[in-house]
Every structure is written in structure tokens, then in C-alpha cells.
Scaffold this motif. Structure first.
Motif, PDB file in Angstrom:
ATOM      1  N   GLU A  38       0.834  -1.194   0.000  1.00  0.00           N
ATOM      2  CA  GLU A  38       0.000   0.000   0.000  1.00  0.00           C
ATOM      3  C   GLU A  38       0.868   1.243   0.000  1.00  0.00           C
ATOM      4  N   LYS A  39       0.300   2.314  -0.521  1.00  0.00           N
ATOM      5  CA  LYS A  39       0.968   3.601  -0.493  1.00  0.00           C
ATOM      6  C   LYS A  39       0.407   4.392   0.682  1.00  0.00           C
ATOM      7  N   VAL A  40       1.258   4.701   1.656  1.00  0.00           N
ATOM      8  CA  VAL A  40       0.847   5.406   2.869  1.00  0.00           C
ATOM      9  C   VAL A  40       1.628   6.710   2.945  1.00  0.00           C
ATOM     10  N   SER A  41       0.901   7.808   2.964  1.00  0.00           N
ATOM     11  CA  SER A  41       1.514   9.143   3.074  1.00  0.00           C
ATOM     12  C   SER A  41       2.565   9.367   1.988  1.00  0.00           C
ATOM     13  N   GLY A  42       2.320   8.793   0.810  1.00  0.00           N
ATOM     14  CA  GLY A  42       3.236   8.967  -0.309  1.00  0.00           C
ATOM     15  C   GLY A  42       4.386   7.993  -0.339  1.00  0.00           C
ATOM     16  N   TRP A  43       4.459   7.079   0.631  1.00  0.00           N
ATOM     17  CA  TRP A  43       5.558   6.111   0.698  1.00  0.00           C
ATOM     18  C   TRP A  43       5.043   4.717   0.348  1.00  0.00           C
ATOM     19  N   GLU A  44       5.781   4.022  -0.506  1.00  0.00           N
ATOM     20  CA  GLU A  44       5.434   2.641  -0.826  1.00  0.00           C
ATOM     21  C   GLU A  44       5.755   1.751   0.375  1.00  0.00           C
ATOM     22  N   THR A  45       4.785   0.965   0.818  1.00  0.00           N
ATOM     23  CA  THR A  45       4.982   0.121   1.996  1.00  0.00           C
ATOM     24  C   THR A  45       4.528  -1.305   1.727  1.00  0.00           C
ATOM     25  N   SER A  46       5.139  -2.221   2.444  1.00  0.00           N
ATOM     26  CA  SER A  46       4.666  -3.614   2.486  1.00  0.00           C
ATOM     27  C   SER A  46       3.939  -3.811   3.807  1.00  0.00           C
ATOM     28  N   PRO A 101      -2.786  -2.995  19.545  1.00  0.00           N
ATOM     29  CA  PRO A 101      -3.884  -3.047  20.518  1.00  0.00           C
ATOM     30  C   PRO A 101      -3.617  -2.137  21.712  1.00  0.00           C
ATOM     31  N   LEU A 102      -4.720  -1.696  22.335  1.00  0.00           N
ATOM     32  CA  LEU A 102      -4.632  -0.855  23.528  1.00  0.00           C
ATOM     33  C   LEU A 102      -5.053  -1.670  24.750  1.00  0.00           C
ATOM     34  N   GLY A 103      -4.125  -2.433  25.307  1.00  0.00           N
ATOM     35  CA  GLY A 103      -4.410  -3.186  26.528  1.00  0.00           C
ATOM     36  C   GLY A 103      -5.553  -4.151  26.346  1.00  0.00           C
ATOM     37  N   MET A 104      -6.486  -4.170  27.332  1.00  0.00           N
ATOM     38  CA  MET A 104      -7.577  -5.134  27.339  1.00  0.00           C
ATOM     39  C   MET A 104      -8.843  -4.621  26.651  1.00  0.00           C
ATOM     40  N   VAL A 105      -8.873  -3.334  26.309  1.00  0.00           N
ATOM     41  CA  VAL A 105     -10.074  -2.783  25.685  1.00  0.00           C
ATOM     42  C   VAL A 105     -10.102  -3.187  24.212  1.00  0.00           C
ATOM     43  N   PRO A 106     -11.321  -3.305  23.632  1.00  0.00           N
ATOM     44  CA  PRO A 106     -11.419  -3.720  22.222  1.00  0.00           C
ATOM     45  C   PRO A 106     -11.139  -2.577  21.272  1.00  0.00           C
ATOM     46  N   LEU A 107      -9.992  -1.965  21.419  1.00  0.00           N
ATOM     47  CA  LEU A 107      -9.602  -0.846  20.576  1.00  0.00           C
ATOM     48  C   LEU A 107      -8.177  -1.036  20.087  1.00  0.00           C
ATOM     49  N   ASN A 108      -7.931  -0.637  18.862  1.00  0.00           N
ATOM     50  CA  ASN A 108      -6.588  -0.603  18.321  1.00  0.00           C
ATOM     51  C   ASN A 108      -6.184   0.838  18.073  1.00  0.00           C
ATOM     52  N   LEU A 109      -4.947   1.138  18.383  1.00  0.00           N
ATOM     53  CA  LEU A 109      -4.389   2.456  18.102  1.00  0.00           C
ATOM     54  C   LEU A 109      -3.728   2.425  16.728  1.00  0.00           C
ATOM     55  N   VAL A 110      -4.104   3.346  15.872  1.00  0.00           N
ATOM     56  CA  VAL A 110      -3.539   3.442  14.527  1.00  0.00           C
ATOM     57  C   VAL A 110      -2.713   4.726  14.448  1.00  0.00           C
ATOM     58  N   VAL A 111      -1.425   4.564  14.242  1.00  0.00           N
ATOM     59  CA  VAL A 111      -0.499   5.697  14.203  1.00  0.00           C
ATOM     60  C   VAL A 111       0.120   5.779  12.810  1.00  0.00           C
ATOM     61  N   THR A 112       0.063   6.965  12.228  1.00  0.00           N
ATOM     62  CA  THR A 112       0.594   7.163  10.878  1.00  0.00           C
ATOM     63  C   THR A 112       1.550   8.344  10.875  1.00  0.00           C
ATOM     64  N   PHE A 113       2.744   8.117  10.336  1.00  0.00           N
ATOM     65  CA  PHE A 113       3.699   9.201  10.097  1.00  0.00           C
ATOM     66  C   PHE A 113       3.412   9.765   8.711  1.00  0.00           C
ATOM     67  N   GLU A 114       2.998  11.016   8.665  1.00  0.00           N
ATOM     68  CA  GLU A 114       2.555  11.561   7.377  1.00  0.00           C
ATOM     69  C   GLU A 114       3.015  13.002   7.184  1.00  0.00           C
ATOM     70  N   ASN A 115       2.756  13.477   5.980  1.00  0.00           N
ATOM     71  CA  ASN A 115       3.066  14.856   5.582  1.00  0.00           C
ATOM     72  C   ASN A 115       4.517  15.219   5.893  1.00  0.00           C
ATOM     73  N   MET A 116       5.421  14.305   5.579  1.00  0.00           N
ATOM     74  CA  MET A 116       6.849  14.538   5.825  1.00  0.00           C
ATOM     75  C   MET A 116       7.389  15.533   4.803  1.00  0.00           C
TER      76      MET A 116
END
Length: 492
Positions: free
Chosen positions: A247-255, A440-455
Motif C-alpha cells: 500500500e501507499k501510505v503518506s506517499g511512501w510505498e509500503t509492504s 492493541p490498547l491493553g484489554m479494551v477492544p480498541l486498536n491504536l492506529v499511528v501514521t507518520f505523514e506529511n513529511m
């Protein structure tokens, strides 16, 4: 001679002589304890004083289970010991900030790239509408020479709701000794607080209050990730014929990679909360404690106390364990009331590596060759070279440590610990720079999504229209002329 046996016997003179002649023993461990936590759990008061005086850096070390010296002191519940540990801890934290600050200054000076970067924080969940209830934030980071500015809009959590604001953290080199200088600015309240250099000590009243909060709340170890059983494989796409996902993320080709079999472990202790452990009267006898007692008696009223107010109620020293070495589970100190929650979780990581060979297969090749999703990936290299991501992972980790100060929801800590623990594990990981991470964020049913962008890379040349230039005064600390006053932004 065994230093732990000397601590158990409370032979402080022999212990002092032994450690003076062989300082390598200071780093020894026994029963999962270091010397200081073992002395605290053993209630060996003279040895505690010796270790805090001669080897104060031990106060920042943890046991093999992840418990700190102040947490072990909270379990025993002796207010005088907790006071000693907290005082030394704050002094050592000051040294730690100095050390980390100088490391960041060194990294910034060796990294010749000036840049602007955004870190986007989002949430994902299989529960409908849950991610929409959680906050999102974009941290903006500017780096110019040895100067860094971080802007964030998420400033707190109160009454079950997130508080938005406008904070700036400015990190630079102090004039004079060339050490680090760290300042936080609240643009809405027009306040400026110098975090470092600063006096980390507490007043007697605040110190007693902090001890009461510790004695009235569970001992919690931050969630940690176990990579020992993790299975790392390429994410697949396609209905009939599966192909590796790129996928292309923030303009960078990624696997894209899946991390399955990852364990998230949370620990919580409650042994010190037993009311039967409380002494009938306080032997400490400080005026601040008596003030706490009177406050709780006279507070009255019909307004229900908040959890924070309740935790501030004075609590005397606890009855020490009669035999700290009699636990059937070989636990030194008070018998633990431990709750361990372990959850199997999955994570995803989007790695940018320009040297990776992105194989393109036709339909005929799929008929002749079945893809092997378990192909061995390269050894861990969550780093980058000059030909890949413009900034180093080392610099990013140091920036995340700065971000921990301004990000009250601890997501910067979660991301930093994940990258560090993954980097230190023996598991095979994809190489490159993690442009995007879902954890994942501990025991709660949530995932944290972090993106490095606009470099964006800075340029001093006006001919380069693609690069940005720093605004004048971007790293200046505002004063009275602009309506800013010195004040408490983040608390003591």
C-alpha cells in the motif's frame, strides 16, 4: 558473599563494605528483585538508606515482573520509606531527563536533516461506533538544527470526556552549559511552564498527599507486549488468487505485515488496599498528615467525592509483613494479591523499505506456483538508511519520549514501548521504517492506529518550491509582551 543474604540479615556495614569493594554486585538480582527492591520488600530499613544514598540510580530500575521501587514500597506501606524513595526518585528523574535531553541534542546535531512531520493518532475497533467516541489527534513536529517544536490539541481527560486545547512543547539547547531546555506553552490559557531545568522536589504537604494517593489506589504495571510467540507474515489481498499486500501510505510505498500470536499482559496488585493492614494510629506525626485527617472529617457536604479526592484521604502506614520471606510462591515481601490479564492480540505494520523487491506475479505464475506466506522475512531492522525514510528511527523514538510529556492519554508511550520491545525481541521482523502501525490498547477492544505523514524537508533555497521554510519565531518562547505568563501547564 551474597549481598541479598546481608540485606536479609540487615547487616548494613557488611553490605556497604562488600559493594564498595565489588560494585558489579550492585546490578545483581535475586528472586526477581534488584538490591533496592529486595531491601524494600524485606523491610531492611538501614540497607534501604544505604542503597538510596550510595546507589540512587537503583530507584529507576524495575524487578523482572516490571515493578518499580516505589511500587514495592507501596506494597509494604511504610510512609517513611515511601517518602525516602519518592524524594530520591524525583532527583534521579531530573538526572534522567538531563541524560535523555542530551541524547536528543546529540541525535539532532548528528541528524543534518531539518524537517516537518505529522503523527496522526486514530482508533479502530470491531465494535460499531466505538472508535467515533475516542479522540483523534495530529501532532505536528518541526525540527531545525537542535531545536524541536511539537504541537498537540489533546490535553486531558476529565468527567469521562476528552479535553481539547492548544499546547506546544519546545525543546532546545540552553544557553550556558549547553544542556537541554524543555518548555510547554498553553496557547489558550496563555501560560508558559519550564519543565527542565526545573526543581523537581515537592513540598512536604504535596509529598504526603502523593503517598496517600499511592496507598489508596491499586498498583498497576503498564501493559507490555510479549513477542516470544509472535508469528510475522505478509498480509494478503485478493479473493481467488492471493497476493502480498502493498500500500501507499503518506506517499511512501509500503509492504503490509501481520503480527499474530502477540500477547498483551496487564498486571494489577491490591494487597496494600486491605483495611485490616491499617494501624490504629499514625506513628509519623507530621502536621501535614493531621491536616489531611481534619480535611476528611470536615469536608462533609452533599457533594459526592471524585475518585481523585477519595484517593487523597490520608492513610497511615500499614502493618509490616511479619515474615517477608515466608511466601509459598517465593515472593519476598507482603503476599501479593496479583491480577494478571493476558490477551492474545494481533497487530499490523506498514514498512517502507525501498530496497525490498516487490514481486509482481501474473495469473499464469499463480497457476504454476503457490505463494508461500511463511517465507522467511529479514531479521529485525526497524531502522532506515539514507536511501529510505528521511529521518532515523532513533530520532523518532527520542521524539516520542518528549511527546509522552504532552500526550496525557499515554499513546506515545504505547507506541514507543511497542517499537522498542519489537526491536529487542528475537523475532524476525520486516526491515524498513514503520510508516503506519496498528497496535492493541491493553484489554479494551480498541486498536491504536499511528501514521507518520506529511513529511517535508526544510530548505534554505528559495528555488526549491517543494520544500518548506520555517516561519520566523516558530521556536521562540512567548513572554509578557505577547500576553503570556509563567504558570502551571502540566502540573508538578
Amino acid at each position: 558473599m551474597d549481598p541479598f543474604a546481608l540485606i536479609q540479615a540487615d547487616e548494613v556495614a557488611a553490605l556497604s563494605s562488600l559493594l564498595f569493594t565489588n560494585q558489579a554486585l550492585v546490578r545483581e538480582k535475586s528472586a526477581n528483585h534488584n538490591l533496592l527492591t529486595f531491601a524494600i520488600a524485606s523491610s531492611s530499613y538501614k540497607c534501604i538508606e544505604l542503597l538510596l544514598c550510595d546507589f540512587p540510580d537503583l530507584v529507576l530500575q524495575k524487578t523482572d515482573q516490571g515493578w518499580s521501587a516505589i511500587q514495592e514500597a507501596t506494597s509494604i506501606g511504610d510512609r517513611n520509606v515511601m517518602k525516602q524513595v519518592l524524594k530520591v526518585w524525583r532527583v534521579e528523574m531530573l538526572k534522567w531527563v538531563e541524560e535523555k535531553g542530551r541524547a536528543l541534542l546529540k541525535a539532532l546535531s548528528s541528524d543534518l536533516t531539518d524537517f516537518y512531520l505529522e503523527i496522526k493518532w486514530e482508533f479502530s475497533s470491531w465494535i460499531p461506533f466505538l472508535p467515533q467516541l475516542c479522540p483523534s489527534d495530529v501532532c505536528k513536529i518541526w525540527k531545525c538544527g537542535k531545536r524541536v517544536r511539537i504541537d498537540t490539541t489533546l490535553v486531558g481527560f476529565e468527567s469521562m470526556s476528552w479535553i481539547r486545547g492548544d499546547l506546544s512543547l519546545i525543546f532546545t539547547e540552553a544557553s550556558g552549559d549547553g544542556g537541554p531546555k524543555l518548555v510547554v506553552i498553553d496557547h489558550q490559557r496563555r501560560l508558559v511552564q519550564q519543565i527542565y531545568p526545573n526543581d523537581f522536589s515537592l513540598s512536604s504537604h504535596d509529598l504526603e498527599q502523593e503517598i496517600s494517593i499511592l496507598l489508596n489506589t491499586p498498583i498497576i504495571s503498564p501493559p507490555r507486549f510479549d513477542f516470544s510467540q509472535v508469528n510475522i507474515s505478509r498480509a494478503q489481498t485478493g479473493m481467488l488468487f492471493k497476493t502480498n499486500c502493498n500500500e501507499k501510505v503518506s506517499g511512501w510505498e509500503t509492504s503490509v505485515w501481520n503480527l499474530d500470536g502477540l500477547s498483551c499482559i496487564c498486571q494489577e496488585r491490591h494487597e496494600h488496599l486491605n483495611p485490616a493492614l491499617e494501624t490504629s494510629s499514625s506513628s509519623d506525626g507530621s502536621e501535614s498528615e493531621i491536616g489531611h485527617k481534619n480535611d476528611t472529617k470536615n469536608s462533609g457536604g452533599t457533594h459526592p467525592k471524585s475518585h481523585l479526592e477519595t484517593s487523597k484521604i490520608y492513610r497511615p502506614s500499614l502493618i509490616p509483613p511479619t515474615n517477608p520471606f515466608s511466601d509459598a510462591n517465593d515472593v519476598v515481601g507482603r503476599s501479593q494479591e496479583l491480577r494478571v490479564t493476558k490477551k492474545q492480540v494481533s497487530a499490523m505494520i506498514w514498512m517502507h523499505d525501498p530496497d525490498a523487491f516487490l514481486e509482481q506475479r501474473s495469473l499464469v505464475s499463480w497457476l504454476l506456483l503457490t505463494p508461500d506466506s511463511s517465507a522467511i522475512s529479514p531479521n529485525l531492522r526497524i531502522v532506515n538508511t539514507e536511501s529510505s525514510f528521511p529521518i532515523s528511527m532513533h530520532t523518532v523514538l527520542l521524539l516520542l519520549e518528549l511527546l509522552e510529556i504532552t500526550h496525557p492519554n499515554h499513546h506515545a508511550t504505547t507506541l514507543k514501548d511497542f517499537l522498542l520491545q519489537g526491536g529487542n525481541s528475537a523475532s524476525k521482523m520486516p526491515r524498513g521504517f514503520p510508516v503506519k502501525v496498528e497496535i492493541p490498547l491493553g484489554m479494551v477492544p480498541l486498536n491504536l492506529v499511528v501514521t507518520f505523514e506529511n513529511m517535508q524537508l526544510a530548505s534554505s533555497s528559495s528555488q526549491n518550491s517543494l520544500a518548506f521554510r520555517f516561519e520566523e519565531g516558530l521556536f521562540d518562547i512567548p513572554g509578557k509582551r505577547k500576553g503570556y505568563l509563567k504558570g502551571d501547564v502540566l502540573g508538578g
